[in-house]
Every structure is written in C-alpha cells, then in structure tokens.
Design an enzyme around this catalytic site. Structure first.
Site, PDB file in Angstrom:
ATOM      1  CE  LYS A   1      -3.757  -2.229   2.114  1.00 16.55           C
ATOM      2  NZ  LYS A   1      -4.590  -2.653   3.445  1.00 16.55           N
TER       3      LYS A   1
ATOM      4  CD  GLN B   1      -3.699  -4.443   6.722  1.00 17.00           C
ATOM      5  OE1 GLN B   1      -3.429  -3.425   5.947  1.00 17.00           O
ATOM      6  NE2 GLN B   1      -4.224  -5.425   6.453  1.00 17.00           N
TER       7      GLN B   1
ATOM      8  CG  ASP C   1      -9.910   0.106   4.884  1.00 17.35           C
ATOM      9  OD1 ASP C   1      -9.880  -0.108   3.725  1.00 17.35           O
ATOM     10  OD2 ASP C   1      -9.328  -0.527   5.668  1.00 17.35           O
TER      11      ASP C   1
END
Ligand code: NAD
Length: 297
Positions: free
Chosen positions: A54, A98, A121
């Site tokens: 990422k 994460q 997200d």
C-alpha cells in the site's frame, strides 16, 4: 463456450494511472500532496506485506504515505491516541488501520475513532449507514472494485438478477448494497442458505465472497453469467511445491466453460482493492479541501 476473462490487473493499472494524473492536479490546486496514513499493530507477516505494498503504490501514485508501525503490545488507549492524532493532521486525508488487530484490541472501537471523512476503507458505521441509505461516503475497497469491473463489463445492471455469496461487513453486505443501488435484483446467500446451487443458477451476476476454495461449480451457473470471484484461498502444496496454488471460491476451470465472463484468481479482484484504496484516498483529499472530485475517479 469459453468465458471472457475479466482482467482486473489491467483495469487496476488504468485506475492507478487516473489516480496518478489527478493526484498531480490535486497537488497543484491544494499546494500539498494527498496523504494516506496506514497504521500497523504487531508483526503479522501477511499484514506487513499488504502495508508495504500500500505504501509503495501510494507513493507511486504521487501521494504521500505515512506508515505508523506500533508494537504488538500497544494498548487500546495508545492506538486510539494515534488515530486521533491522524484525525487532526491536515496532511492526512485517509486513515487505514490494518486488520486484524491483536486480540487484546477492540477493532470496533478503533474503527469508530477514525473520522468518517478520513475512513477510506469505508468500515466506519457512519459510512456503512451512508451506503445503506444511498448517501455519498466511503465504500469498502473490494466491493467497490468488483462494482467497477461489473459496470465496465456489463454497463447498466438494471433488472439483472445478482447473487452475492457471503454476508461479511467488508465484502458481502456492501456488495449487495451497491448492486441494489445499481437497480439489480439482489439475493444474499450465506452459510445457512438452502440449496445454494439452485439460488446461484438464477443469477446473471454471481459474486462469490466465501473463503472456500473452488466451492462454486460450473453446474451451479446459468450459461452466460458474469462471475466475480473475491475469494483468495491457498491450496495445500502439491508434490514438489513449497507453497500451494492460490485459488478463488469458484472452480475456475469448469466455470469458465459456462460463464459469459469471469475474474481469475490471482489477477481479478485482488489488484482492484489497493487501486480503489488509492482512489478513495484521493477522493477524501478533494473533499477535505472542498474541491470538486473528478468524475472519472
Ligand atoms: P468472511 O469469513 O468474513 O465471510 C464469509 C462469508 O461466507 C460469511 O458471510 C458466511 O456466511 C459465508 N459462507 C461460509 N460458508 C459458506 C457456505 N458453505 N455457503 C455459503 N456461504 C458461506 O470472509 P470475507 O472477509 O467476506 O472474505 C471472503 C473471501 O474473500 C475470503 O477468501 C477472503 O480472503 C477474500 N477477500 C479478498 C479480498 C481481495 O482483495 N480480493 C478482500 C477481502 C476478502
């Protein structure tokens, strides 16, 4: 019949290129780069790989990447303090924590702390709610990527019969909402669904997000159906292999004889997820600066 292969890798590369172009425009207008912060707690090897990837792709797209690596024994209050600090940082447009987090940390509380306007997200309940009622917010990256592939292949989805197999908060449920929003007739199937093959056989669009290797068989599919395979499963290693093969939730060999179009694993949905994350982060940056979001993002 042989299905068209939906090339997610190529589509994702095109999306990353558009993000890169607009990231340059954003920097020229805002006087700063769009920024994505990723927080990793602990040393889970798969998470480390994702976070590295990422970060690299964020920089390659011309955006700023901020990586925060915290030890596995980080307390809930320290993690929350870190998220609050990122919420307040004007150079950070998107925040991603994460998952999974170590067991002693409460995912729900941590995600709820992220400002909904930086929740790229799309996991915050505010963004889940916005999706449910049709307001613009942030949509989880994997289902939004699946939708982009479907729209590219099929155009208008109005009146199509869609079956989503799986009802998780990060894939199945938002996927179903997006299909509904596109005027498809949507069925959500899950572990308690009766006669799954019969349910799948009705579908013009099948999205498989189960996590069971090659579960969906060719005989389950309506001829010509468009199949989006979200699953990522590693088979046990065959003789002479040190790692098993990666396969999806669909029996690709058989299904590609019956489907009209199908995503492969790897190279289908997988590459879309990070590309959409970059897209969501840049959208967040435009919104945070009060600028119009480019229409082709
Ligand atoms: P999950 O475990 O949270 O959810 C799985 C869902 O499948 C559940 O809702 C369950 O009801 C359903 N299910 C389980 N067994 C079933 C059965 N026998 N019949 C019908 N339904 C059944 O998983 P998830 O996080 O939604 O992920 C699903 C898959 O997608 C996994 O393989 C995961 O690795 C993959 N995934 C891929 C990406 C990507 O970037 N490509 C992103 C997220 C998840």
């Amino acid at each position: 019949m042989s299905a068209e292969i939906i090339d997610g890798k190529a589509f994702a590369a095109g999306l990353r290129e558009r993000v890169g172009t607009h990231a340059g425009d954003f920097e020229a207008k805002a006087g700063r780069k769009a920024g994505l912060a990723v927080v990793l707690v602990g040393e889970d090897p798969a998470s480390q790989v994702y976070v590295r990837s990422k970060g690299k792709q964020t920089v390659a797209a011309g955006m700023a990447s901020f990586e925060h690596k915290l030890p596995a024994d980080t307390s809930q209050s320290d993690l929350i303090a870190m998220v609050e600090q990122l919420n307040a940082d004007p150079g950070v447009d998107g925040i991603l924590v994460q998952l999974p987090l170590p067991d002693h940390l409460d995912e729900h509380t941590v995600i709820s702390t992220i400002s909904p306007d930086k929740d790229v997200d799309g996991f915050h309940v505010i963004n889940a709610g916005r999706l449910a009622v049709g307001q613009s917010g942030f949509v989880p990256c994997t289902p939004l990527g699946c939708m982009m592939l479907l729209a590219d292949r099929m155009g208008d989805l109005s009146g199509k019969d869609a079956v989503v197999i799986g009802r998780s908060n990060i894939v199945g449920k938002p996927m179903a909402q997006l299909l509904l929003d596109a005027n498809a007739t949507v069925t959500i199937a899950h572990s308690r669904t009766k006669d799954l093959p019969e349910v799948v056989r009705r579908a013009d669009i099948v999205v498989a997000a189960v996590g069971r290797a090659e579960m969906v068989k060719a005989e389950w599919l309506k001829p010509g159906a468009v199949v989006i395979d979200v699953g990522i499963n590693r088979l046990p290693p065959a003789d002479g292999e040190d790692k098993g093969k990666l396969v999806g939730d669909v029996d690709f060999g058989g299904a590609s004889e019956v489907a009209g179009a199908i995503t492969p694993v790897p190279g289908g949905v997988g590459p879309m997820t990070i590309a959409v994350l970059l897209r969501n982060s840049l959208v967040a940056a435009y919104r945070n600066e009060g600028l119009d979001v480019p229409v082709d993002l």
